[in-house]
Design a protein around this motif. Structure first.
Motif, PDB file in Angstrom:
ATOM      1  N   TRP A   1     -32.303 -16.269 -58.994  1.00 46.96           N
ATOM      2  CA  TRP A   1     -32.166 -16.242 -57.631  1.00 46.96           C
ATOM      3  C   TRP A   1     -33.145 -15.276 -56.996  1.00 46.96           C
ATOM      4  O   TRP A   1     -33.220 -14.297 -57.408  1.00 46.96           O
ATOM      5  CB  TRP A   1     -30.735 -15.844 -57.330  1.00 46.96           C
ATOM      6  CG  TRP A   1     -30.431 -16.239 -55.937  1.00 46.96           C
ATOM      7  CD1 TRP A   1     -30.303 -17.521 -55.087  1.00 46.96           C
ATOM      8  CD2 TRP A   1     -30.400 -15.110 -54.833  1.00 46.96           C
ATOM      9  NE1 TRP A   1     -29.931 -17.332 -53.874  1.00 46.96           N
ATOM     10  CE2 TRP A   1     -30.162 -16.172 -53.630  1.00 46.96           C
ATOM     11  CE3 TRP A   1     -30.760 -13.995 -54.633  1.00 46.96           C
ATOM     12  CZ2 TRP A   1     -30.135 -15.414 -52.453  1.00 46.96           C
ATOM     13  CZ3 TRP A   1     -30.577 -13.437 -53.657  1.00 46.96           C
ATOM     14  CH2 TRP A   1     -30.253 -14.081 -52.112  1.00 46.96           C
ATOM     15  N   ASP A   2     -33.689 -16.015 -55.920  1.00 45.90           N
ATOM     16  CA  ASP A   2     -34.525 -15.109 -54.999  1.00 45.90           C
ATOM     17  C   ASP A   2     -34.352 -15.316 -53.765  1.00 45.90           C
ATOM     18  O   ASP A   2     -34.460 -16.457 -53.412  1.00 45.90           O
ATOM     19  CB  ASP A   2     -36.089 -15.602 -55.567  1.00 45.90           C
ATOM     20  CG  ASP A   2     -37.218 -14.703 -55.041  1.00 45.90           C
ATOM     21  OD1 ASP A   2     -36.824 -14.016 -54.069  1.00 45.90           O
ATOM     22  OD2 ASP A   2     -38.244 -14.639 -55.449  1.00 45.90           O
ATOM     23  N   GLU A   3     -34.033 -14.600 -52.860  1.00 48.95           N
ATOM     24  CA  GLU A   3     -34.022 -14.537 -51.491  1.00 48.95           C
ATOM     25  C   GLU A   3     -35.492 -15.307 -50.784  1.00 48.95           C
ATOM     26  O   GLU A   3     -34.975 -15.989 -50.126  1.00 48.95           O
ATOM     27  CB  GLU A   3     -33.798 -13.350 -50.769  1.00 48.95           C
ATOM     28  CG  GLU A   3     -33.782 -13.289 -49.346  1.00 48.95           C
ATOM     29  CD  GLU A   3     -33.812 -11.762 -48.657  1.00 48.95           C
ATOM     30  OE1 GLU A   3     -32.684 -11.668 -47.970  1.00 48.95           O
ATOM     31  OE2 GLU A   3     -34.731 -11.374 -49.188  1.00 48.95           O
TER      32      GLU A   3
ATOM     33  N   GLU B   1     -35.081 -19.104 -50.839  1.00 44.42           N
ATOM     34  CA  GLU B   1     -34.037 -19.708 -50.122  1.00 44.42           C
ATOM     35  C   GLU B   1     -34.676 -20.590 -49.314  1.00 44.42           C
ATOM     36  O   GLU B   1     -35.709 -20.127 -48.417  1.00 44.42           O
ATOM     37  CB  GLU B   1     -33.111 -18.853 -49.550  1.00 44.42           C
ATOM     38  CG  GLU B   1     -32.294 -18.314 -50.822  1.00 44.42           C
ATOM     39  CD  GLU B   1     -31.017 -19.246 -51.390  1.00 44.42           C
ATOM     40  OE1 GLU B   1     -30.353 -19.470 -50.442  1.00 44.42           O
ATOM     41  OE2 GLU B   1     -31.384 -19.723 -52.461  1.00 44.42           O
TER      42      GLU B   1
ATOM     43  N   ARG C   1     -30.153 -18.243 -38.649  1.00 46.72           N
ATOM     44  CA  ARG C   1     -28.924 -17.236 -38.815  1.00 46.72           C
ATOM     45  C   ARG C   1     -28.268 -16.754 -37.765  1.00 46.72           C
ATOM     46  O   ARG C   1     -28.860 -16.847 -36.478  1.00 46.72           O
ATOM     47  CB  ARG C   1     -29.688 -15.941 -39.527  1.00 46.72           C
ATOM     48  CG  ARG C   1     -30.352 -16.262 -40.924  1.00 46.72           C
ATOM     49  CD  ARG C   1     -31.342 -15.013 -41.400  1.00 46.72           C
ATOM     50  NE  ARG C   1     -32.072 -15.361 -42.544  1.00 46.72           N
ATOM     51  CZ  ARG C   1     -31.893 -15.114 -43.876  1.00 46.72           C
ATOM     52  NH1 ARG C   1     -30.815 -14.343 -44.193  1.00 46.72           N
ATOM     53  NH2 ARG C   1     -32.634 -15.615 -44.769  1.00 46.72           N
TER      54      ARG C   1
ATOM     55  N   ARG D   1     -23.914 -12.196 -52.478  1.00 42.36           N
ATOM     56  CA  ARG D   1     -25.089 -11.503 -52.677  1.00 42.36           C
ATOM     57  C   ARG D   1     -24.656  -9.894 -52.334  1.00 42.36           C
ATOM     58  O   ARG D   1     -25.500  -9.222 -51.808  1.00 42.36           O
ATOM     59  CB  ARG D   1     -25.787 -11.938 -50.992  1.00 42.36           C
ATOM     60  CG  ARG D   1     -26.663 -13.440 -51.530  1.00 42.36           C
ATOM     61  CD  ARG D   1     -27.787 -13.624 -50.412  1.00 42.36           C
ATOM     62  NE  ARG D   1     -28.489 -12.428 -50.025  1.00 42.36           N
ATOM     63  CZ  ARG D   1     -29.189 -12.290 -49.238  1.00 42.36           C
ATOM     64  NH1 ARG D   1     -29.171 -12.935 -47.986  1.00 42.36           N
ATOM     65  NH2 ARG D   1     -30.166 -11.198 -48.959  1.00 42.36           N
TER      66      ARG D   1
ATOM     67  N   ARG E   1     -31.427  -9.254 -53.358  1.00 37.66           N
ATOM     68  CA  ARG E   1     -32.796 -10.000 -52.728  1.00 37.66           C
ATOM     69  C   ARG E   1     -33.054 -10.827 -53.832  1.00 37.66           C
ATOM     70  O   ARG E   1     -33.718 -11.855 -53.624  1.00 37.66           O
ATOM     71  CB  ARG E   1     -33.395  -8.969 -52.275  1.00 37.66           C
ATOM     72  CG  ARG E   1     -33.004  -8.384 -50.933  1.00 37.66           C
ATOM     73  CD  ARG E   1     -34.199  -7.553 -50.223  1.00 37.66           C
ATOM     74  NE  ARG E   1     -35.389  -8.066 -50.168  1.00 37.66           N
ATOM     75  CZ  ARG E   1     -36.302  -7.631 -49.199  1.00 37.66           C
ATOM     76  NH1 ARG E   1     -36.170  -6.515 -48.607  1.00 37.66           N
ATOM     77  NH2 ARG E   1     -37.278  -8.567 -49.151  1.00 37.66           N
ATOM     78  N   GLN E   2     -32.905 -10.363 -55.254  1.00 39.84           N
ATOM     79  CA  GLN E   2     -33.466 -11.048 -56.163  1.00 39.84           C
ATOM     80  C   GLN E   2     -32.842 -10.676 -57.646  1.00 39.84           C
ATOM     81  O   GLN E   2     -32.284  -9.649 -57.753  1.00 39.84           O
ATOM     82  CB  GLN E   2     -34.934 -10.720 -56.416  1.00 39.84           C
ATOM     83  CG  GLN E   2     -35.735 -11.798 -57.229  1.00 39.84           C
ATOM     84  CD  GLN E   2     -37.168 -11.494 -57.546  1.00 39.84           C
ATOM     85  OE1 GLN E   2     -37.332 -10.303 -58.565  1.00 39.84           O
ATOM     86  NE2 GLN E   2     -37.968 -12.308 -57.175  1.00 39.84           N
TER      87      GLN E   2
END
Lengths: 102, 102
Positions: free
Chosen positions: A92-94, A97, A102, B29, B55-56
């Motif tokens: 997973w990587d912000e 996304e 927001r 998260r 973040r990752q």
């Protein structure tokens, strides 16, 4: 214990040390680990040439985890990847996304 | 698994995750670990306020170790040290060795 590259700050790998592996690492400045599967000590890079010269050794707050800061020669991972965390894409990587309000 | 601060690259701490802790971490998260001593899940910062926003998430080459990249709020260590490896002076430090002719 965890191994971090001195110049880049990259986390290279995790491995196991017992007291003797730590003693050998400190005595030789070459990162030396305990292989649980093979039940033997191994000097990182002994066969691959991709060794680690130790620059700093730290223990964590409760003294049961070691952080090695090293100069890594060649790729750290046996797969040939630069680090053991570089072989697979992030789980997973912000940054990947979709941008949303927001 | 190992936790690294996104901005500084500092290794903050090591902790344990099982599949459920990883699922919760990805869903919220917020870094969530498995306490082996208390046999329960814990959300980092839930009581201290010193949480970690993820973040990752990366897996290592053989898929059994997680590297979290996080934004750390406050000190990462329960001791109040910035990281769990900052509480004690280094066990060994190349920079602290007496300079000798090489």
């Amino acid at each position: 214990m965890v191994v971090q590259e001195a110049s880049s700050g990259q986390v290279l790998m995790l491995a196991w040390m017992d007291a003797e592996a730590l003693r050998r690492t400190l005595a030789t400045r070459r990162a030396t680990y305990w292989s649980r599967s093979r039940q033997t000590y191994w000097v990182k890079g002994e066969t691959s040439g991709h060794g680690q010269t130790v620059r700093q050794v730290r223990l964590d707050c409760d003294g049961d985890t070691v952080l090695l800061t090293v100069d890594q020669t060649g790729p750290a991972c046996h797969s040939g990847a630069e680090t053991c965390f570089d072989l697979h894409p992030p789980l997973w990587d912000e940054a990947a996304e979709p941008a949303v309000a927001r």
